[in-house]
Design a protein around this motif. Structure first.
Motif, PDB file in Angstrom:
ATOM      1  N   GLN A   1       0.818  -1.217   0.000  1.00  0.00           N
ATOM      2  CA  GLN A   1       0.000   0.000   0.000  1.00  0.00           C
ATOM      3  C   GLN A   1       0.848   1.261   0.000  1.00  0.00           C
ATOM      4  O   GLN A   1       0.437   2.281  -0.558  1.00  0.00           O
ATOM      5  CB  GLN A   1      -0.932   0.000   1.212  1.00  0.00           C
ATOM      6  CG  GLN A   1      -2.008  -1.059   1.113  1.00  0.00           C
ATOM      7  CD  GLN A   1      -2.840  -1.168   2.384  1.00  0.00           C
ATOM      8  OE1 GLN A   1      -2.295  -1.179   3.484  1.00  0.00           O
ATOM      9  NE2 GLN A   1      -4.140  -1.260   2.225  1.00  0.00           N
TER      10      GLN A   1
ATOM     11  N   VAL B   1       2.530   4.683  -3.546  1.00  0.00           N
ATOM     12  CA  VAL B   1       2.421   6.117  -3.270  1.00  0.00           C
ATOM     13  C   VAL B   1       3.801   6.770  -3.380  1.00  0.00           C
ATOM     14  O   VAL B   1       3.972   7.782  -4.069  1.00  0.00           O
ATOM     15  CB  VAL B   1       1.802   6.369  -1.876  1.00  0.00           C
ATOM     16  CG1 VAL B   1       1.816   7.849  -1.524  1.00  0.00           C
ATOM     17  CG2 VAL B   1       0.393   5.803  -1.809  1.00  0.00           C
TER      18      VAL B   1
ATOM     19  N   SER C   1       4.053   0.627  -9.853  1.00  0.00           N
ATOM     20  CA  SER C   1       2.998   1.028  -8.923  1.00  0.00           C
ATOM     21  C   SER C   1       1.689   0.307  -9.214  1.00  0.00           C
ATOM     22  O   SER C   1       0.987  -0.117  -8.288  1.00  0.00           O
ATOM     23  CB  SER C   1       2.772   2.538  -8.989  1.00  0.00           C
ATOM     24  OG  SER C   1       3.911   3.208  -8.520  1.00  0.00           O
TER      25      SER C   1
ATOM     26  N   VAL D   1       4.973   9.451  -6.281  1.00  0.00           N
ATOM     27  CA  VAL D   1       5.440  10.788  -5.883  1.00  0.00           C
ATOM     28  C   VAL D   1       6.819  11.044  -6.483  1.00  0.00           C
ATOM     29  O   VAL D   1       7.076  12.126  -7.033  1.00  0.00           O
ATOM     30  CB  VAL D   1       5.448  10.940  -4.344  1.00  0.00           C
ATOM     31  CG1 VAL D   1       6.225  12.175  -3.914  1.00  0.00           C
ATOM     32  CG2 VAL D   1       4.019  11.000  -3.813  1.00  0.00           C
TER      33      VAL D   1
END
Length: 164
Positions: free
Chosen positions: A109, A113, A137, A117
């Protein structure tokens, strides 16, 4: 298994207080659990192939005389090391160890992210590496989807608390 005692010691380091708790055998062998881990392993194989492919691309570019930024080399090394760790967590979780399931779910999870980014920072990576990160991702999101299914969350639910 002769190496199991070594793995249990490693589990104790990685799993902390929860290292000794495993789900019951019926839950571990449930068809939905087995199917989820089969998919997770194949998705991790895809991650490993993607990471190895990134190393090959970086090497081909470097040998061809192109400048390959340090950030690309670090990214490729980190992804391969991380994927090896995720394989370990997936293997131990498939054996029923709750701590491994929790670590695998957490990383599945969080890593997408972080990766997205970093991919969004202009100029940090070349376009091919940004594309690799987006695909990475998406695969990790797929792994997280299996791990957060109702069945898997129920299967790896916290053990009942004992009263002091």
């Amino acid at each position: 298994m002769p190496l199991e005692s070594m793995f249990l010691r490693l589990d104790r380091i990685a799993g902390g207080r929860q290292a000794g708790y495993a789900i019951d055998e019926a839950s571990r062998r449930h068809p939905k659990t087995v199917r989820a881990f089969t998919w997770i392993i194949w998705l991790l194989v895809a991650e490993l192939a993607l990471g190895a492919g990134a190393v090959v691309v970086a090497l081909v570019l470097a040998v061809g005389g192109d400048a390959v930024p340090f950030s690309v080399w670090m990214r490729t090394v980190v992804v391969l090391g991380m994927t090896a760790t995720l394989f370990y967590f997936a293997w131990r979780a498939s054996l029923g160890w709750r701590w491994a399931y929790l670590r695998l779910r957490l990383f599945a999870q969080i890593f997408p992210v972080i990766t997205l980014v970093l991919a969004a920072i202009p100029g940090l990576y070349p376009v091919w590496m940004v594309t690799e990160q987006i695909v990475f991702s998406l695969i990790m999101i797929g792994i997280a989807d299996f791990l957060t299914s109702d069945h898997m969350r129920a299967t790896f639910a916290a053990p009942p608390r004992t009263q002091p």
